[in-house]
Design a protein around this motif. Sequence first.
Motif, PDB file in Angstrom:
ATOM      1  N   MET A  86       0.921  -1.257  -0.040  1.00 37.45           N
ATOM      2  CA  MET A  86      -0.039  -0.021  -0.028  1.00 37.45           C
ATOM      3  C   MET A  86       0.863   1.423  -0.032  1.00 37.45           C
ATOM      4  SD  MET A  86      -3.162  -1.063   2.398  1.00 37.45           S
ATOM      5  CE  MET A  86      -2.570  -2.260   3.517  1.00 37.45           C
TER       6      MET A  86
ATOM      7  N   GLU B 166       2.301   2.188  -3.509  1.00 34.42           N
ATOM      8  CA  GLU B 166       1.326   2.526  -4.440  1.00 34.42           C
ATOM      9  C   GLU B 166       1.239   4.132  -4.129  1.00 34.42           C
ATOM     10  OE1 GLU B 166      -2.327   0.583  -3.631  1.00 34.42           O
ATOM     11  OE2 GLU B 166      -1.285  -1.418  -4.306  1.00 34.42           O
TER      12      GLU B 166
ATOM     13  N   ARG C 297       0.749   8.350   3.114  1.00 31.87           N
ATOM     14  CA  ARG C 297       1.536   6.906   3.169  1.00 31.87           C
ATOM     15  C   ARG C 297       1.986   6.475   4.428  1.00 31.87           C
ATOM     16  NH1 ARG C 297       5.476   9.083   0.254  1.00 31.87           N
ATOM     17  NH2 ARG C 297       6.689   9.563   2.134  1.00 31.87           N
TER      18      ARG C 297
ATOM     19  N   PHE D  19      -0.379   4.107   6.715  1.00 32.67           N
ATOM     20  CA  PHE D  19      -0.748   2.604   6.494  1.00 32.67           C
ATOM     21  C   PHE D  19      -0.064   1.744   7.726  1.00 32.67           C
ATOM     22  CE2 PHE D  19      -1.637   4.226   2.599  1.00 32.67           C
ATOM     23  CZ  PHE D  19      -2.767   3.580   2.146  1.00 32.67           C
TER      24      PHE D  19
ATOM     25  N   GLY E 202      -4.378  -1.449   6.924  1.00 31.66           N
ATOM     26  CA  GLY E 202      -5.311  -0.344   5.930  1.00 31.66           C
ATOM     27  C   GLY E 202      -4.702   1.107   6.474  1.00 31.66           C
ATOM     28  N   SER E 203      -5.419   2.067   6.284  1.00 30.72           N
ATOM     29  CA  SER E 203      -4.784   3.470   6.449  1.00 30.72           C
ATOM     30  C   SER E 203      -5.790   3.918   7.780  1.00 30.72           C
ATOM     31  CB  SER E 203      -5.056   4.373   5.309  1.00 30.72           C
ATOM     32  OG  SER E 203      -4.974   5.871   5.840  1.00 30.72           O
TER      33      SER E 203
ATOM     34  N   GLU F 113     -10.061   5.754  -1.504  1.00 28.95           N
ATOM     35  CA  GLU F 113     -10.471   4.271  -1.870  1.00 28.95           C
ATOM     36  C   GLU F 113     -11.756   4.167  -2.747  1.00 28.95           C
ATOM     37  OE1 GLU F 113      -9.363   0.270  -1.623  1.00 28.95           O
ATOM     38  OE2 GLU F 113      -8.116   2.098  -1.001  1.00 28.95           O
TER      39      GLU F 113
ATOM     40  N   VAL G 265      -6.217   1.911  -3.035  1.00 32.21           N
ATOM     41  CA  VAL G 265      -4.994   1.317  -2.497  1.00 32.21           C
ATOM     42  C   VAL G 265      -5.300   0.017  -1.749  1.00 32.21           C
ATOM     43  CG1 VAL G 265      -3.117   2.054  -1.316  1.00 32.21           C
ATOM     44  CG2 VAL G 265      -4.147   3.750  -2.305  1.00 32.21           C
ATOM     45  N   VAL G 266      -6.140  -0.221  -0.845  1.00 31.46           N
ATOM     46  CA  VAL G 266      -6.050  -1.387  -0.054  1.00 31.46           C
ATOM     47  C   VAL G 266      -6.743  -2.433  -0.886  1.00 31.46           C
ATOM     48  CG1 VAL G 266      -7.354  -2.119   2.089  1.00 31.46           C
ATOM     49  CG2 VAL G 266      -6.778   0.252   2.162  1.00 31.46           C
TER      50      VAL G 266
ATOM     51  N   ALA H   2      -3.962  -3.691  -3.005  1.00 30.93           N
ATOM     52  CA  ALA H   2      -2.942  -4.097  -2.551  1.00 30.93           C
ATOM     53  C   ALA H   2      -3.285  -5.700  -2.064  1.00 30.93           C
ATOM     54  CB  ALA H   2      -2.483  -3.697  -1.495  1.00 30.93           C
TER      55      ALA H   2
END
Length: 161
Positions: free
Chosen positions: A39, A42, A85, A88, A100-101, A110, A121-122, A125
Amino acid sequence: MEYKSLGALALHLAGQEAALLASLHDGLDRCGKQLVSTMKAEIGHYQPGVGQFAAWADLADSTEAHKARMGYPSDAPLEATGEMRDSFTHEVHGLECIAGSKDPKMVWHEFGTPKMPSRSVVGPAALTQKEFIRRTLGHATVAGLIGGSAIHASLGYDGEI
């Protein structure tokens, strides 16, 4: 194996269960770390479509202009200060891994909004790491069932799959 009593068998089985749960916990932790790494990688790079997740759309000219005024990197989607970033993370609770974030804005990226396309992103991944997860949890299950770290060594497993 031969057991002298039902109590001895019960103790053996309890130990096996504990070994299995510990091995699975370790496997889930490795999977969570791999997902977080994916993640984070990305962020700042346009991503292709993966499964049901669309390729990332180009940033709007107005977004790029705002980023330039703020001194943020250009042509780097979801990257400004690096805060997103760095948000996460993963946690393992029992036989569950949550990755996750912690940034509340990530949900907008997302899934998108009426005015902003999704830049998932999640989900991507998880899809791109599906085989790593399958292999890691498979190894963890076998290791937990038949001998913990001894099986890792006999299979040549060093923690990197």
